[in-house]
Design an enzyme around this catalytic site. Structure first.
Site, mmCIF file in Angstrom:
data_model
loop_
_atom_site.group_PDB
_atom_site.id
_atom_site.type_symbol
_atom_site.label_atom_id
_atom_site.label_comp_id
_atom_site.label_asym_id
_atom_site.label_seq_id
_atom_site.Cartn_x
_atom_site.Cartn_y
_atom_site.Cartn_z
ATOM 1 N N HIS A 97 0.953 -1.382 -0.150
ATOM 2 C CA HIS A 97 0.041 0.301 0.390
ATOM 3 C C HIS A 97 0.560 1.111 -0.160
ATOM 4 O O HIS A 97 2.449 0.996 0.492
ATOM 5 C CB HIS A 97 -1.122 0.025 1.692
ATOM 6 C CG HIS A 97 -0.371 -0.136 2.743
ATOM 7 N ND1 HIS A 97 0.108 -0.883 3.552
ATOM 8 C CD2 HIS A 97 0.689 0.847 2.789
ATOM 9 C CE1 HIS A 97 0.573 -0.575 4.933
ATOM 10 N NE2 HIS A 97 1.434 0.572 3.991
ATOM 11 N N GLU A 101 6.726 -3.495 7.631
ATOM 12 C CA GLU A 101 5.248 -3.761 7.190
ATOM 13 C C GLU A 101 5.029 -5.503 6.295
ATOM 14 O O GLU A 101 4.158 -5.821 6.436
ATOM 15 C CB GLU A 101 4.828 -2.730 5.621
ATOM 16 C CG GLU A 101 4.328 -1.437 6.553
ATOM 17 C CD GLU A 101 4.035 -0.555 6.112
ATOM 18 O OE1 GLU A 101 3.573 0.430 6.063
ATOM 19 O OE2 GLU A 101 3.663 -1.175 5.192
ATOM 20 N N HIS A 129 -1.431 4.131 10.610
ATOM 21 C CA HIS A 129 0.053 5.287 10.313
ATOM 22 C C HIS A 129 -0.483 6.083 10.850
ATOM 23 O O HIS A 129 -0.369 6.846 10.197
ATOM 24 C CB HIS A 129 -0.010 5.085 8.689
ATOM 25 C CG HIS A 129 0.300 4.335 8.326
ATOM 26 N ND1 HIS A 129 -0.705 2.805 7.814
ATOM 27 C CD2 HIS A 129 1.325 4.123 7.333
ATOM 28 C CE1 HIS A 129 -0.240 2.343 6.884
ATOM 29 N NE2 HIS A 129 1.259 2.295 6.437
ATOM 30 N N HIS A 136 11.227 -1.093 1.896
ATOM 31 C CA HIS A 136 11.407 0.505 1.978
ATOM 32 C C HIS A 136 11.563 1.593 3.510
ATOM 33 O O HIS A 136 11.192 0.773 4.146
ATOM 34 C CB HIS A 136 9.473 1.032 1.418
ATOM 35 C CG HIS A 136 7.967 1.545 2.561
ATOM 36 N ND1 HIS A 136 8.229 -0.317 3.216
ATOM 37 C CD2 HIS A 136 7.424 1.919 2.584
ATOM 38 C CE1 HIS A 136 6.967 0.285 3.380
ATOM 39 N NE2 HIS A 136 6.549 1.527 3.216
HETATM 40 C C1 DHB Z 1 4.582 4.934 1.136
HETATM 41 C C2 DHB Z 1 5.098 4.078 1.839
HETATM 42 C C3 DHB Z 1 4.273 3.386 2.691
HETATM 43 O O1 DHB Z 1 3.291 1.969 3.173
HETATM 44 C C4 DHB Z 1 3.538 4.323 3.733
HETATM 45 O O2 DHB Z 1 2.602 3.821 4.091
HETATM 46 C C5 DHB Z 1 3.148 5.587 3.301
HETATM 47 C C6 DHB Z 1 4.080 6.460 2.149
HETATM 48 C C7 DHB Z 1 5.522 5.498 0.710
HETATM 49 O O3 DHB Z 1 6.372 5.129 -0.348
HETATM 50 O O4 DHB Z 1 5.251 7.152 -0.150
HETATM 51 FE FE FE Z 2 2.279 1.644 5.422
#
Ligand code: DHB
Ligand code: FE
Length: 284
Positions: A12, A243, A59, A196
């Site tokens: 997501h 995550e 979040h 990420h």
């Molecule tokens: C991004 C990824 C995420 O999982 C999130 O919760 C918020 C932002 C991103 O890559 O921008």
């Molecule tokens: Fe996220």
């Protein structure tokens, strides 16, 4: 008894919500990402889910740093969607399934998972975007064809539960669903990751090799990732890569199935700062 039809695990990223709102699915930047979803939708349509247990992380919308449950289950009759600050449109409220949710609460606590029960909750992009990706026509009409039970795993404030514990949580969710006295068909969604890191010295860090190995492991060797501590997982996948715990729990929920078959997968980097993955598993 209720039947678990399989799982869809997906990344997501809030920007997906902006791309949907602006109809950018065919733009070169977005196409390789959105092109992953028609095959997943086709499988979901054929599998006819009534209820979705969606394993996600919050979040900062429901839980903030002052109160942070490790695991929670939503027992509400309806969940409003909200944006915790990305500027993306809120989507239609999602109907809950309090009957399954309370059965899960009973079953998980009996199984020694001390969860927080949420009789009211909002859902952020981690819940609304997987729904929008799987049911775009319904999203456009402002409705959803399934009821949801949101299960939240803390990946916002350390300490996080280990991959091994999330695997066992998933197994316990699977046992709960399969002991629900109902003829409903239940889909498990895991919403998060893959690698990420949004800020800090390693902002933008991605690890394609690890992500692909992890996705592959979920098909045939799903406990492979439980060898890693969370510190090791953060090192391997970035701070928000943790995550991936949602994918571990979602796969754990299928562990009681006689067979688990991969139906579809997609992997594309990057979308925003995230390595995006999609994995569809059928349980029989
Ligand atoms: C991004 C990824 C995420 O999982 C999130 O919760 C918020 C932002 C991103 O890559 O921008
Ligand atoms: Fe996220």
């Amino acid at each position: 008894m209720a039947h678990i039809i399989g799982s869809v695990s997906t990344s997501h990223v809030p920007a997906i919500g902006g791309a949907i709102a602006r109809n950018l699915q065919q733009e070169p930047y977005w196409k390789p990402f959105f092109d992953g979803y028609p095959a997943a939708r086709e499988w979901v349509q054929g599998a006819r889910p009534d209820v979705v247990v969606i394993i996600h992380n919050d979040h900062g919308l429901n839980f903030f740093l002052d109160k942070m449950p490790t695991f929670s289950v939503g027992t509400a009759a309806v969940y409003d969607t909200a944006d915790e600050g990305w500027g993306i449109p809120a989507l239609a409220p999602a109907p809950g399934n309090p009957e399954l949710a309370w059965h899960m609460v009973e079953s998980l606590v009996a199984d020694e998972f001390d969860i927080t029960t949420c009789q009211e909750a909002q859902i952020d992009h981690a819940v609304s975007l997987p729904l929008a990706l799987l049911w775009p026509e319904h999203q456009a009409r402002g409705e959803w064809p399934v009821e949801i039970v949101p299960v939240c795993i803390n990946t916002v404030q350390a300490p996080y539960p280990s991959a091994a514990r999330c695997w066992r949580l998933g197994q316990s969710i699977g046992r709960a669903v399969e002991s629900w006295d109902s003829d409903k068909r239940v889909l498990i969604i895991g919403s998060g990751g893959l690698s990420h890191q949004l800020d800090g010295e390693r902002a933008g860090f991605l690890n394609k090799e690890f992500d692909l190995k992890f996705m592959d492991s979920l098909v045939h060797d799903p406990e492979w990732v439980t060898q890693y501590s969370n510190d090791e997982l953060v090192e391997l996948t970035g701070t928000q890569g943790i995550e991936l715990l949602m994918w571990v729990a979602a796969r754990g929920a299928l562990d009681g199935a006689a067979s688990v078959t991969k139906k579809h997968s997609n992997y594309h980097i990057p979308i925003s700062n995230t390595a995006t993955g999609l994995l569809v598993l059928e349980a029989a």
